[in-house]
Design an enzyme around this catalytic site. Structure first.
Site, PDB file in Angstrom:
ATOM      1  CD  GLU A 105      -2.887  -1.324   2.266  1.00 41.55           C
ATOM      2  OE1 GLU A 105      -2.350  -1.413   3.358  1.00 41.55           O
ATOM      3  OE2 GLU A 105      -4.046  -1.189   2.267  1.00 41.55           O
ATOM      4  CD  GLU A 125      -3.371  -6.472   3.913  1.00 39.76           C
ATOM      5  OE1 GLU A 125      -3.609  -7.210   3.093  1.00 39.76           O
ATOM      6  OE2 GLU A 125      -2.519  -5.452   4.162  1.00 39.76           O
TER       7      GLU A 125
END
Ligand code: NAD
Length: 698
Positions: A105, A125
């Site tokens: 990210e 995640e």
């Protein structure tokens, strides 16, 4: 310093430096934003390269901050990414080795990305019951395309950088470096190349759409729903990626944030996070220093080529460790070898193993009938019949022939390891390695620590477990160790339920609905009902006060040992493993009830679950009190990896904490009133009572 700052010519280089994987903890985030500010303030700097020191670009969030306020403290990851994106000088991420989660990210917030080949790129995640919460669901579809991005986000699986760079139209990587070694030189050259480009490209500006959006996302939901049945996160990942195709970037970010925060509060996320940390903690023992010098294990010997010996050998062959198997008789050796061969051949047939790999592995295997041939092995694992007399003879021989310093291990499921160790002149070298069946498949390894087992022996076998891809949990010596000691109480409760009115199929169905891979009766049929029978016969003599339902004995008296005899609690059609409810067994149970004068009652699903699971919890608490397990999370690992406990519930102890120990103890006190149950068993373990009084958790 968790981020190093250097200037090379006209380029500032910010190097994340937070070993082992440059986790993006608070200190690293602060250092990174400070570095950015310094680079922006320096007129001599025209571009900025961000990279990672050591073994990773970044593995993402810092696990030591999990669940702590530090994880959200400013500058949080979202703020860091915004700062990078808003930089007036171009920021280039130079990624290598590992670029995952928050690390990816972060890279997506940079203006450009250059990757070394072989870099593992992932947004994992979902494996913790979450979705990427720092823009991953909004930026990756823009940079990579909706379909590949959704695939990565929903699976959490890594993909190599050079494969991603081949996707048509992708803007994730502007460049793939020639090699890891040349990455920094190429990144610096590229930084100069783009130094004057304005406006700076931002992933958020890229379009994001799918030509058949509605249908595509519906298909994706249909696919994922079945696979993710107990977990909310995968479907939420789809919602978030769909939002990227439908909403403006900032609105999509808000949607991602809200969904992420909702997932944080789910029991499924808590369970997965608990297991993630529990697995890491399992191999750490308080009294064994991390720098303990390990014994060198270059070759292994296995005694007994039966069900377990063969599977154990395969583990080491797969890891490239030579194995020598000893058997009592040539026929047994031949049989064992044939089973190992058959196992590999079926993998080759299914395309799971290349033929040359099969040859390589078999070349590491040798056999013998003579103990003298084992003397050079660094580790020997005994897997002969579960009979102390047989084990005694084996360990006396091992003590005679094995070189000094060799580790002597037993795969016993129930016998006293301290007694076995005392048969040798080197009890410090003796340890239990309790594999689970099938030993080449099941991930759990209970390492049994004898009274005299040396610390370096323990440290060595724990490291070896990792090498053969097992999750090891250390248990003290007691009857059944952690797993079988607990399962015994679970199975006893299942027996009482039959006496009181249930059928085996009813109990199994309820437990499978709760999430167990298999209910207690199907599991017993698979393991072999005769094993429990032998143990009970011993207990009837040694512990006459312990109460059991007699149904399992009646079953065994009929020769119904389970799948291996074609009949157990269920009937089995030859060649198939499907459990077919048996009218004969139901009648046997009914007759037994009638003989005891019991009027059957309808037992609720809740009662079935509570009696079976709370039986595990109570014995788990006793195991902690007795010091058999070092920590409660070890018990959860044993149950998840060894006994098919539902992952989304995080193991019996995590589940107890979720239900609340107060409620668990109250239910136990109620069960103790049942005259058909075992009141002594339902006395709550003193540890539970204490924790309820303190409002504590296990
Ligand atoms: P098994 O009967 O399938 O195999 C035992 C093998 O040992 C046989 O091939 C036999 O020929 C050989 N053997 C017997 N005496 C010997 C001797 N003196 N020297 C050399 N070889 C000898 O049994 P198994 O199921 O593989 O169990 C082996 C051990 O593993 C037992 O201690 C058992 O409790 C333990 N264990 C079994 C399981 C399971 O599910 N089967 C699970 C965990 C642990």
């Amino acid at each position: 310093m968790t981020t190093n700052y250097a200037v090379q010519g006209r380029v500032a280089v910010l190097t994340l430096n937070n070993p082992p994987v440059n986790g993006l903890g608070l200190a690293t985030r602060v250092a990174l934003t400070d570095g950015l500010a310094r680079a922006l303030a320096d007129d001599a700097v025209q571009a900025i390269v961000i990279t990672g020191a050591g073994k990773a670009f970044s593995g993402g969030a810092d696990i030591t901050e999990f669940g702590s306020p530090k994880a959200f403290a400013e500058p949080n990851l979202l703020s860091v990414i915004l700062a990078l994106e808003a930089s007036t000088k171009p920021v280039i991420a130079a990624v290598h080795s590992v670029c995952m989660g928050g690390g990816l990210e972060l890279a997506l917030g940079c203006h450009y990305r250059i990757a070394a080949p072989g870099c593992q790129v992932a947004l994992p995640e979902v494996k913790l019951g979450l979705l990427p919460g720092a823009g991953g669901t909004q930026r990756l579809p823009r940079a990579l395309g909706v379909e590949p991005a959704l695939n990565m986000i929903v699976s959490g699986e890594p993909v190599k950088s050079e494969m991603l760079a081949m996707l048509p139209g992708q803007q994730l990587f502007q460049k793939i470096a020639a090699s890891s070694q040349s990455l920094m030189d190429e990144a610096l050259a590229y930084a100069l190349e783009v130094a004057d480009v304005r406006p700076l490209p931002q992933v958020r500006q890229l379009p994001c759409s799918h030509p058949q959006g509605d249908a595509y996302f519906q298909f994706a939901r249909n696919m994922v729903k079945g696979m993710a049945k107990n977990f909310p996160a995968p479907l939420k990942c789809i919602d978030a990626v769909q939002a990227a195709t439908q909403k403006k970037f900032d609105d999509g970010m808000a949607f991602e944030r809200e969904t992420f925060l909702n997932l944080i509060w789910t029991p499924e996320h808590r369970a997965l996070k608990h297991l993630f940390l529990a697995e890491r903690a399992a191999s750490k023992l308080p009294d064994i220093p991390a720098d303990t010098v390990l014994r060198d294990i270059k070759s292994v010997a296995v005694i007994g080529a039966g069900t377990m010996g063969g599977g154990i050998a395969i583990n080491f062959l797969n890891a490239g460790v030579p194995v020598k198997i000893l058997e009592a008789k040539p026929e047994a050796l031949e049989r064992g070898l044939a089973t190992i061969r058959k196992n590999y051949e079926s993998q080759v047939k299914k395309g799971k193993l290349k033929p040359d790999k099969y040859e390589q592995r078999m070349a590491l295997l040798s056999t013998t009938l003579s103990y003298d041939d084992l003397k050079d092995a660094d580790l020997v694992i005994e897997a002969v019949f579960e009979h102390m007399g047989v084990k005694e003879a084996v360990f006396r021989e091992l003590d005679r022939v094995m070189k000094p310093g060799a580790i002597l291990a037993s795969n016993t499921s129930t016998l006293d390891l301290n007694h076995i160790a005392a048969l040798t002149g080197r009890p410090q070298d003796v340890v239990g390695l309790h594999f689970f069946s099938p030993a080449n498949i099941m991930k759990l390894l209970e390492v049994v620590r004898g009274e005299k087992t040396a610390k370096d022996v323990l440290a060595t076998v724990l490291a070896l477990a990792k090498k053969i891809k097992k999750t090891a949990v250390v248990s003290g010596v007691c009857d059944g160790f952690i797993g079988n000691r607990m399962v015994d109480h679970y199975i006893r409760q299942a027996g009482f339920l039959l006496d009181e009115g249930c059928t085996p199929a009813q109990v199994d169905k309820v437990m499978e609905k709760f999430g167990f891979a298999m209910g207690p009766f199907r599991m017993s049929d698979l393991a072999g009902n005769d094993i429990g029978w032998a143990i009970r016969k011993r207990r009837y003599v040694e512990m006459p006060q312990m109460k059991y339902s007699k149904t399992a004995d009646l079953l065994c008296e009929q020769g119904r040992f389970g799948q291996k005899t074609g009949a157990g609690w269920y009937d089995y059609v030859p060649g198939k493993r499907d459990a077919v409810p048996s009218a004969q067994v139901v009648k046997m149970i009914e007759d037994h009830r009638a003989a005891l004068g019991i009027t059957p009652r309808k037992i609720s699903e809740d009662e079935i679950v509570q009696r079976l699971v709370y039986a595990l919890i109570n014995e788990g608490a006793r195991i902690l009190e007795d010091g058999i397990a070092n920590k409660s999370s070890d018990i959860d690992i044993v149950y998840i990896y060894g006994y098919g406990f539902p992952v989304h519930r995080g193991g019996p102890i995590n589940y107890a904490n979720e239900v609340g120990l107060f409620n668990v103890v109250r239910a136990m006190q109620r069960f103790a009133q049942n005259p058909l149950d075992d009141a002594a068993f339902w006395q709550p373990a003193p540890l539970l009572v204490k924790l309820v009084a303190e409002s504590g958790n296990l």
